[in-house]
Design a protein around this motif. Structure first.
Motif, PDB file in Angstrom:
ATOM      1  N   HIS A 150     -16.048 -24.599  20.053  1.00 43.05           N
ATOM      2  CA  HIS A 150     -14.758 -24.286  20.662  1.00 43.05           C
ATOM      3  C   HIS A 150     -13.626 -25.141  20.113  1.00 43.05           C
ATOM      4  N   HIS A 151     -13.874 -25.876  19.039  1.00 45.28           N
ATOM      5  CA  HIS A 151     -12.857 -26.732  18.461  1.00 45.28           C
ATOM      6  C   HIS A 151     -11.956 -25.930  17.516  1.00 45.28           C
ATOM      7  N   PRO A 152     -10.650 -26.083  17.638  1.00 46.34           N
ATOM      8  CA  PRO A 152      -9.732 -25.355  16.740  1.00 46.34           C
ATOM      9  C   PRO A 152     -10.019 -25.597  15.270  1.00 46.34           C
ATOM     10  N   SER A 153     -10.475 -26.808  14.942  1.00 49.51           N
ATOM     11  CA  SER A 153     -10.740 -27.138  13.540  1.00 49.51           C
ATOM     12  C   SER A 153     -11.923 -26.356  12.968  1.00 49.51           C
ATOM     13  N   PRO A 156     -11.659 -21.280  20.462  1.00 53.91           N
ATOM     14  CA  PRO A 156     -10.911 -22.473  20.889  1.00 53.91           C
ATOM     15  C   PRO A 156     -10.226 -22.326  22.244  1.00 53.91           C
ATOM     16  N   THR A 157      -9.910 -21.126  22.647  1.00 54.10           N
ATOM     17  CA  THR A 157      -9.209 -20.943  23.929  1.00 54.10           C
ATOM     18  C   THR A 157      -9.835 -19.797  24.718  1.00 54.10           C
ATOM     19  N   HIS A 172     -10.089 -31.611  19.919  1.00 57.27           N
ATOM     20  CA  HIS A 172      -9.289 -30.817  20.837  1.00 57.27           C
ATOM     21  C   HIS A 172      -7.811 -31.178  20.702  1.00 57.27           C
ATOM     22  N   LYS A 173      -6.984 -30.432  21.417  1.00 56.40           N
ATOM     23  CA  LYS A 173      -5.541 -30.686  21.376  1.00 56.40           C
ATOM     24  C   LYS A 173      -5.217 -32.068  21.906  1.00 56.40           C
ATOM     25  N   SER A 224      -5.984 -32.204  17.289  1.00 50.70           N
ATOM     26  CA  SER A 224      -7.004 -31.620  16.413  1.00 50.70           C
ATOM     27  C   SER A 224      -6.430 -31.349  15.024  1.00 50.70           C
ATOM     28  N   ARG A 225      -5.179 -30.932  14.972  1.00 53.06           N
ATOM     29  CA  ARG A 225      -4.534 -30.688  13.682  1.00 53.06           C
ATOM     30  C   ARG A 225      -4.258 -32.008  12.959  1.00 53.06           C
ATOM     31  N   ASP A 265      -0.674 -31.646  18.886  1.00 51.26           N
ATOM     32  CA  ASP A 265      -2.040 -31.134  18.787  1.00 51.26           C
ATOM     33  C   ASP A 265      -2.856 -32.118  17.949  1.00 51.26           C
ATOM     34  N   GLU A 289     -12.391 -23.010  13.708  1.00 51.03           N
ATOM     35  CA  GLU A 289     -12.105 -21.579  13.850  1.00 51.03           C
ATOM     36  C   GLU A 289     -12.266 -20.818  12.537  1.00 51.03           C
TER      37      GLU A 289
END
Length: 371
Positions: free
Chosen positions: A132-135, A149-150, A343-344, A328-329, A326, A137
Protein backbone atom coordinates in the motif's frame (compact mmCIF):
# COMPACT_ATOMS: atom_id res chain seq x y z
CA UNK A 1 24.29 -9.06 -14.12
CA UNK A 2 21.30 -11.06 -15.36
CA UNK A 3 18.20 -11.70 -13.27
CA UNK A 4 19.20 -15.35 -12.88
CA UNK A 5 22.63 -14.34 -11.65
CA UNK A 6 21.02 -12.00 -9.12
CA UNK A 7 18.85 -14.87 -7.88
CA UNK A 8 22.01 -16.96 -7.42
CA UNK A 9 23.78 -14.53 -5.09
CA UNK A 10 24.90 -15.32 -1.54
CA UNK A 11 22.47 -17.11 0.77
CA UNK A 12 24.39 -17.24 4.06
CA UNK A 13 22.03 -14.86 5.87
CA UNK A 14 19.16 -17.31 5.55
CA UNK A 15 20.99 -20.56 6.34
CA UNK A 16 20.04 -20.72 10.01
CA UNK A 17 16.45 -19.76 9.27
CA UNK A 18 16.04 -22.31 6.49
CA UNK A 19 17.48 -25.10 8.64
CA UNK A 20 14.91 -24.26 11.32
CA UNK A 21 12.21 -25.05 8.73
CA UNK A 22 13.32 -28.65 8.24
CA UNK A 23 9.81 -30.10 8.28
CA UNK A 24 8.86 -27.97 5.29
CA UNK A 25 12.13 -28.45 3.41
CA UNK A 26 12.04 -32.23 3.86
CA UNK A 27 8.68 -32.30 2.08
CA UNK A 28 10.34 -30.55 -0.84
CA UNK A 29 10.80 -26.91 -1.63
CA UNK A 30 8.75 -27.36 -4.80
CA UNK A 31 5.62 -27.51 -2.63
CA UNK A 32 6.50 -24.57 -0.38
CA UNK A 33 4.64 -21.28 -0.14
CA UNK A 34 7.24 -18.66 0.80
CA UNK A 35 5.77 -15.56 2.44
CA UNK A 36 8.13 -12.59 2.72
CA UNK A 37 6.56 -9.94 4.92
CA UNK A 38 7.73 -6.81 6.74
CA UNK A 39 9.01 -6.67 10.32
CA UNK A 40 6.51 -4.08 11.64
CA UNK A 41 2.96 -4.66 12.93
CA UNK A 42 1.44 -4.61 9.45
CA UNK A 43 4.07 -7.08 8.31
CA UNK A 44 3.32 -9.38 11.23
CA UNK A 45 -0.32 -9.18 10.17
CA UNK A 46 0.93 -11.09 7.12
CA UNK A 47 2.33 -13.81 9.41
CA UNK A 48 -1.03 -14.15 11.12
CA UNK A 49 -3.06 -14.19 7.90
CA UNK A 50 -0.72 -16.86 6.47
CA UNK A 51 -1.15 -18.98 9.61
CA UNK A 52 -4.92 -18.61 9.32
CA UNK A 53 -5.02 -19.64 5.65
CA UNK A 54 -2.78 -22.64 6.31
CA UNK A 55 -4.86 -23.88 9.24
CA UNK A 56 -8.39 -23.18 8.04
CA UNK A 57 -8.46 -23.00 4.23
CA UNK A 58 -5.45 -24.70 2.62
CA UNK A 59 -6.97 -28.19 2.93
CA UNK A 60 -10.28 -27.27 1.28
CA UNK A 61 -10.44 -28.97 -2.11
CA UNK A 62 -12.73 -26.32 -3.56
CA UNK A 63 -10.43 -23.45 -2.55
CA UNK A 64 -8.42 -21.70 -5.30
CA UNK A 65 -5.00 -23.17 -5.96
CA UNK A 66 -3.12 -20.19 -4.51
CA UNK A 67 -4.98 -20.73 -1.22
CA UNK A 68 -4.23 -24.48 -1.21
CA UNK A 69 -0.55 -23.65 -1.74
CA UNK A 70 -0.35 -22.36 1.86
CA UNK A 71 -0.38 -25.98 3.08
CA UNK A 72 3.45 -26.07 3.13
CA UNK A 73 4.20 -22.64 4.58
CA UNK A 74 7.48 -20.82 5.23
CA UNK A 75 7.27 -17.24 6.50
CA UNK A 76 10.22 -14.89 6.68
CA UNK A 77 10.11 -11.32 8.03
CA UNK A 78 12.38 -8.98 6.10
CA UNK A 79 13.43 -5.35 6.22
CA UNK A 80 12.56 -2.80 3.56
CA UNK A 81 14.85 -3.07 0.55
CA UNK A 82 15.78 -6.73 1.09
CA UNK A 83 13.05 -8.58 -0.83
CA UNK A 84 15.34 -9.59 -3.70
CA UNK A 85 18.10 -10.80 -1.36
CA UNK A 86 15.69 -12.70 0.89
CA UNK A 87 14.07 -14.56 -1.98
CA UNK A 88 17.43 -15.17 -3.64
CA UNK A 89 18.75 -16.70 -0.42
CA UNK A 90 15.81 -19.06 -0.17
CA UNK A 91 16.00 -20.07 -3.83
CA UNK A 92 19.72 -20.79 -3.53
CA UNK A 93 19.27 -23.01 -0.51
CA UNK A 94 15.94 -24.68 -1.19
CA UNK A 95 15.17 -24.18 -4.86
CA UNK A 96 12.19 -22.40 -6.38
CA UNK A 97 9.05 -22.66 -4.21
CA UNK A 98 5.63 -23.27 -5.70
CA UNK A 99 4.43 -19.84 -4.58
CA UNK A 100 5.89 -16.56 -3.28
CA UNK A 101 3.80 -13.98 -1.42
CA UNK A 102 5.30 -10.55 -0.66
CA UNK A 103 3.40 -8.48 1.92
CA UNK A 104 3.98 -4.85 2.97
CA UNK A 105 7.20 -4.84 0.95
CA UNK A 106 8.07 -4.28 -2.67
CA UNK A 107 10.71 -5.01 -5.25
CA UNK A 108 13.13 -2.17 -5.97
CA UNK A 109 12.39 0.06 -8.93
CA UNK A 110 15.31 -0.19 -11.35
CA UNK A 111 14.62 3.37 -12.48
CA UNK A 112 12.39 2.59 -15.43
CA UNK A 113 9.50 0.97 -13.52
CA UNK A 114 10.86 -2.54 -14.00
CA UNK A 115 12.54 -5.21 -11.89
CA UNK A 116 14.33 -8.13 -13.54
CA UNK A 117 14.20 -10.32 -10.45
CA UNK A 118 10.42 -9.94 -10.17
CA UNK A 119 10.02 -10.70 -13.87
CA UNK A 120 12.22 -13.78 -13.55
CA UNK A 121 10.28 -15.03 -10.52
CA UNK A 122 6.95 -14.41 -12.25
CA UNK A 123 8.09 -16.72 -15.06
CA UNK A 124 9.09 -19.49 -12.63
CA UNK A 125 6.50 -19.50 -9.82
CA UNK A 126 3.19 -18.05 -8.65
CA UNK A 127 4.24 -14.60 -7.43
CA UNK A 128 1.81 -12.28 -5.60
CA UNK A 129 2.59 -8.88 -4.04
CA UNK A 130 0.36 -7.01 -1.57
CA UNK A 131 1.39 -3.46 -0.70
CA UNK A 132 0.00 0.00 0.00
CA UNK A 133 3.02 2.29 -0.22
CA UNK A 134 2.87 5.00 -2.91
CA UNK A 135 6.49 4.28 -3.80
CA UNK A 136 5.44 0.76 -4.90
CA UNK A 137 2.55 1.80 -7.14
CA UNK A 138 4.71 1.37 -10.25
CA UNK A 139 4.47 -2.41 -9.76
CA UNK A 140 0.80 -2.43 -10.78
CA UNK A 141 2.03 -2.79 -14.36
CA UNK A 142 2.55 -6.45 -13.42
CA UNK A 143 -0.39 -8.84 -13.08
CA UNK A 144 0.99 -10.23 -9.81
CA UNK A 145 0.85 -6.87 -7.98
CA UNK A 146 -1.95 -5.62 -5.74
CA UNK A 147 -0.71 -2.17 -4.71
CA UNK A 148 -3.34 0.26 -3.40
CA UNK A 149 -1.91 3.39 -1.73
CA UNK A 150 -5.33 4.83 -0.90
CA UNK A 151 -8.78 3.56 -0.04
CA UNK A 152 -7.88 -0.04 0.78
CA UNK A 153 -6.09 0.20 4.12
CA UNK A 154 -2.75 -1.38 4.97
CA UNK A 155 -0.97 -4.17 3.09
CA UNK A 156 -2.26 -6.84 5.47
CA UNK A 157 -5.82 -5.63 4.95
CA UNK A 158 -5.32 -5.89 1.17
CA UNK A 159 -3.88 -9.39 1.71
CA UNK A 160 -6.84 -10.48 3.86
CA UNK A 161 -9.42 -8.96 1.52
CA UNK A 162 -7.96 -11.01 -1.34
CA UNK A 163 -7.99 -14.16 0.79
CA UNK A 164 -11.60 -13.70 1.87
CA UNK A 165 -12.68 -12.89 -1.67
CA UNK A 166 -11.05 -16.14 -2.79
CA UNK A 167 -12.75 -18.34 -0.19
CA UNK A 168 -16.18 -16.72 -0.04
CA UNK A 169 -19.06 -19.13 -0.52
CA UNK A 170 -16.69 -22.05 0.05
CA UNK A 171 -17.07 -24.72 2.72
CA UNK A 172 -16.87 -22.44 5.75
CA UNK A 173 -18.47 -23.67 8.97
CA UNK A 174 -19.85 -21.54 11.79
CA UNK A 175 -16.65 -21.75 13.84
CA UNK A 176 -14.59 -20.60 10.85
CA UNK A 177 -16.97 -17.67 10.33
CA UNK A 178 -16.48 -16.58 13.93
CA UNK A 179 -12.69 -16.81 13.59
CA UNK A 180 -12.87 -14.82 10.36
CA UNK A 181 -14.74 -12.05 12.18
CA UNK A 182 -12.08 -11.97 14.91
CA UNK A 183 -9.30 -11.88 12.30
CA UNK A 184 -11.02 -9.13 10.29
CA UNK A 185 -11.45 -6.96 13.39
CA UNK A 186 -7.81 -7.49 14.32
CA UNK A 187 -6.49 -6.66 10.85
CA UNK A 188 -8.74 -3.56 10.79
CA UNK A 189 -6.99 -2.43 13.99
CA UNK A 190 -3.58 -3.10 12.45
CA UNK A 191 -4.58 -1.20 9.31
CA UNK A 192 -5.84 1.86 11.19
CA UNK A 193 -2.62 1.97 13.18
CA UNK A 194 -0.36 1.53 10.16
CA UNK A 195 -2.15 4.18 8.08
CA UNK A 196 -2.33 6.67 10.98
CA UNK A 197 -6.14 6.67 11.06
CA UNK A 198 -5.98 6.08 14.81
CA UNK A 199 -4.33 9.48 15.27
CA UNK A 200 -7.00 11.41 13.41
CA UNK A 201 -10.07 9.71 14.88
CA UNK A 202 -10.44 9.61 18.69
CA UNK A 203 -12.69 6.58 18.25
CA UNK A 204 -9.60 4.52 17.45
CA UNK A 205 -7.16 5.96 19.96
CA UNK A 206 -6.60 2.56 21.59
CA UNK A 207 -5.47 0.90 18.34
CA UNK A 208 -1.94 1.86 19.34
CA UNK A 209 -2.08 -0.69 22.15
CA UNK A 210 -1.49 -3.61 19.77
CA UNK A 211 1.71 -2.04 18.48
CA UNK A 212 2.89 -1.42 22.04
CA UNK A 213 2.26 -5.06 22.94
CA UNK A 214 4.15 -6.09 19.81
CA UNK A 215 7.11 -4.01 21.04
CA UNK A 216 6.85 -5.42 24.56
CA UNK A 217 6.42 -9.10 23.70
CA UNK A 218 8.59 -9.40 20.61
CA UNK A 219 7.50 -10.99 17.36
CA UNK A 220 7.21 -14.69 18.28
CA UNK A 221 5.35 -14.27 21.58
CA UNK A 222 3.09 -11.62 20.09
CA UNK A 223 2.12 -13.83 17.14
CA UNK A 224 1.37 -16.75 19.48
CA UNK A 225 -0.83 -14.46 21.59
CA UNK A 226 -2.87 -13.28 18.61
CA UNK A 227 -3.22 -16.67 16.93
CA UNK A 228 -4.30 -18.27 20.22
CA UNK A 229 -7.04 -15.65 20.59
CA UNK A 230 -8.23 -16.14 17.02
CA UNK A 231 -8.25 -19.94 17.38
CA UNK A 232 -10.31 -19.57 20.57
CA UNK A 233 -12.71 -17.16 18.80
CA UNK A 234 -11.86 -14.39 21.28
CA UNK A 235 -11.48 -10.76 20.22
CA UNK A 236 -7.86 -9.61 20.10
CA UNK A 237 -7.65 -6.92 22.75
CA UNK A 238 -5.51 -6.05 25.75
CA UNK A 239 -6.22 -7.85 29.01
CA UNK A 240 -6.28 -6.03 32.34
CA UNK A 241 -2.69 -7.09 33.05
CA UNK A 242 -1.58 -5.99 29.59
CA UNK A 243 -3.26 -2.61 30.08
CA UNK A 244 -1.04 -2.04 33.11
CA UNK A 245 2.04 -2.95 31.07
CA UNK A 246 0.93 -0.55 28.35
CA UNK A 247 0.45 2.33 30.81
CA UNK A 248 3.98 1.82 32.16
CA UNK A 249 5.36 1.64 28.62
CA UNK A 250 3.67 4.91 27.62
CA UNK A 251 4.91 6.67 30.74
CA UNK A 252 8.53 5.64 30.06
CA UNK A 253 8.23 6.48 26.39
CA UNK A 254 6.86 9.94 27.12
CA UNK A 255 9.70 10.74 29.47
CA UNK A 256 12.25 9.55 26.93
CA UNK A 257 10.67 11.54 24.10
CA UNK A 258 10.56 14.67 26.21
CA UNK A 259 14.27 14.25 26.89
CA UNK A 260 15.14 13.54 23.27
CA UNK A 261 13.17 16.56 22.04
CA UNK A 262 15.76 18.73 23.77
CA UNK A 263 18.53 17.18 21.66
CA UNK A 264 17.02 17.91 18.25
CA UNK A 265 18.90 20.14 15.84
CA UNK A 266 17.22 22.20 13.12
CA UNK A 267 19.01 21.75 9.80
CA UNK A 268 18.36 22.32 6.11
CA UNK A 269 19.18 19.26 4.00
CA UNK A 270 18.63 19.06 0.25
CA UNK A 271 16.14 21.92 0.48
CA UNK A 272 14.11 20.39 3.33
CA UNK A 273 13.84 21.69 6.90
CA UNK A 274 14.47 18.92 9.41
CA UNK A 275 14.38 18.63 13.18
CA UNK A 276 16.85 15.79 13.46
CA UNK A 277 18.61 13.67 16.05
CA UNK A 278 21.48 11.22 15.76
CA UNK A 279 20.37 9.54 18.97
CA UNK A 280 19.95 5.78 18.33
CA UNK A 281 16.34 5.50 19.44
CA UNK A 282 13.83 3.19 17.78
CA UNK A 283 11.38 4.66 15.30
CA UNK A 284 8.27 3.65 17.23
CA UNK A 285 9.44 5.43 20.38
CA UNK A 286 10.91 8.46 18.69
CA UNK A 287 9.39 10.08 15.64
CA UNK A 288 5.73 9.11 16.02
CA UNK A 289 5.19 10.91 19.31
CA UNK A 290 7.95 13.45 19.77
CA UNK A 291 6.14 16.29 17.99
CA UNK A 292 3.84 16.85 20.93
CA UNK A 293 6.82 17.99 23.02
CA UNK A 294 7.91 20.66 20.56
CA UNK A 295 6.79 24.31 20.76
CA UNK A 296 4.46 25.42 17.97
CA UNK A 297 7.05 27.69 16.35
CA UNK A 298 9.03 24.58 15.35
CA UNK A 299 6.03 22.68 13.95
CA UNK A 300 5.52 24.24 10.55
CA UNK A 301 3.53 22.36 7.85
CA UNK A 302 6.74 21.63 5.94
CA UNK A 303 8.83 20.51 8.93
CA UNK A 304 10.27 17.00 8.92
CA UNK A 305 11.06 15.28 12.23
CA UNK A 306 13.84 12.78 11.65
CA UNK A 307 16.34 10.43 13.22
CA UNK A 308 19.46 9.35 11.36
CA UNK A 309 21.08 5.97 12.05
CA UNK A 310 24.70 6.52 11.03
CA UNK A 311 25.67 2.84 11.31
CA UNK A 312 23.46 1.81 8.37
CA UNK A 313 22.89 5.27 6.82
CA UNK A 314 19.10 5.11 7.30
CA UNK A 315 17.11 8.32 7.66
CA UNK A 316 13.70 7.80 9.27
CA UNK A 317 11.24 10.66 8.86
CA UNK A 318 7.88 11.70 10.29
CA UNK A 319 5.76 14.77 9.63
CA UNK A 320 3.40 16.75 11.82
CA UNK A 321 -0.32 15.92 11.87
CA UNK A 322 -1.21 18.93 9.68
CA UNK A 323 1.70 18.50 7.31
CA UNK A 324 1.30 19.37 3.64
CA UNK A 325 4.32 17.38 2.44
CA UNK A 326 4.52 13.80 1.17
CA UNK A 327 7.40 12.03 2.89
CA UNK A 328 7.15 8.97 0.66
CA UNK A 329 8.10 11.10 -2.34
CA UNK A 330 10.92 12.80 -0.44
CA UNK A 331 12.28 9.41 0.66
CA UNK A 332 12.45 8.21 -2.94
CA UNK A 333 14.14 11.47 -3.94
CA UNK A 334 16.80 11.23 -1.23
CA UNK A 335 17.46 7.52 -1.30
CA UNK A 336 20.33 5.53 -2.75
CA UNK A 337 19.58 2.81 -5.33
CA UNK A 338 15.79 3.24 -5.07
CA UNK A 339 16.00 2.04 -1.46
CA UNK A 340 13.42 4.37 0.03
CA UNK A 341 9.70 5.00 0.41
CA UNK A 342 6.85 4.67 2.87
CA UNK A 343 3.77 6.72 3.65
CA UNK A 344 2.83 10.37 3.31
CA UNK A 345 3.47 11.03 7.00
CA UNK A 346 6.04 8.31 7.73
CA UNK A 347 8.86 7.23 5.46
CA UNK A 348 12.52 6.29 5.37
CA UNK A 349 15.45 5.91 3.05
CA UNK A 350 19.06 4.81 2.89
CA UNK A 351 21.42 7.66 2.04
CA UNK A 352 24.59 7.49 0.02
CA UNK A 353 27.91 7.71 1.87
CA UNK A 354 28.40 11.27 0.59
CA UNK A 355 24.94 12.44 1.69
CA UNK A 356 25.38 10.74 5.06
CA UNK A 357 28.62 12.63 5.66
CA UNK A 358 26.94 15.89 4.67
CA UNK A 359 23.99 15.25 6.99
CA UNK A 360 26.22 14.44 9.96
CA UNK A 361 28.32 17.54 9.26
CA UNK A 362 25.20 19.73 9.17
CA UNK A 363 24.01 18.24 12.44
CA UNK A 364 27.20 18.97 14.35
CA UNK A 365 27.51 22.45 12.85
CA UNK A 366 24.02 23.36 14.10
CA UNK A 367 22.72 24.06 17.58
CA UNK A 368 20.10 22.12 19.49
CA UNK A 369 16.63 23.66 19.68
CA UNK A 370 16.14 26.22 22.48
CA UNK A 371 13.48 24.22 24.29
Amino acid sequence: MTAKEIINEKYEDLLDFARSQEDTIERGYEDACLVVTHTDLDGVGGNIISWFVQNYFSDKEDAPKWIQNFKHLVVYNAETGTVEDTISDFVNLCGMPRQIIVNDLSFLNSGDDTNEVAEYLESKTNLIVFDHHPSAEWMNKYAFAHVHPTGHGSASKIFLDNVLDAVKDRCINTSDEMRIDVLKNYIDTVSRYDTWEWRTNPKYMFDEYENILFDLYGQDVYIDRVTDMIAAQRDVMATYTESTLIENYIDKRDKKNESVSKKLHQISFKGYTMLMSLTPIGISSFSDEISRYLPEQFLQPDTIIAVFYADNRVLSMRSTDDSLIDLSRIAVELCENSDGGGHKKAAGCKLSVEDSMELIKLYYESESLPI
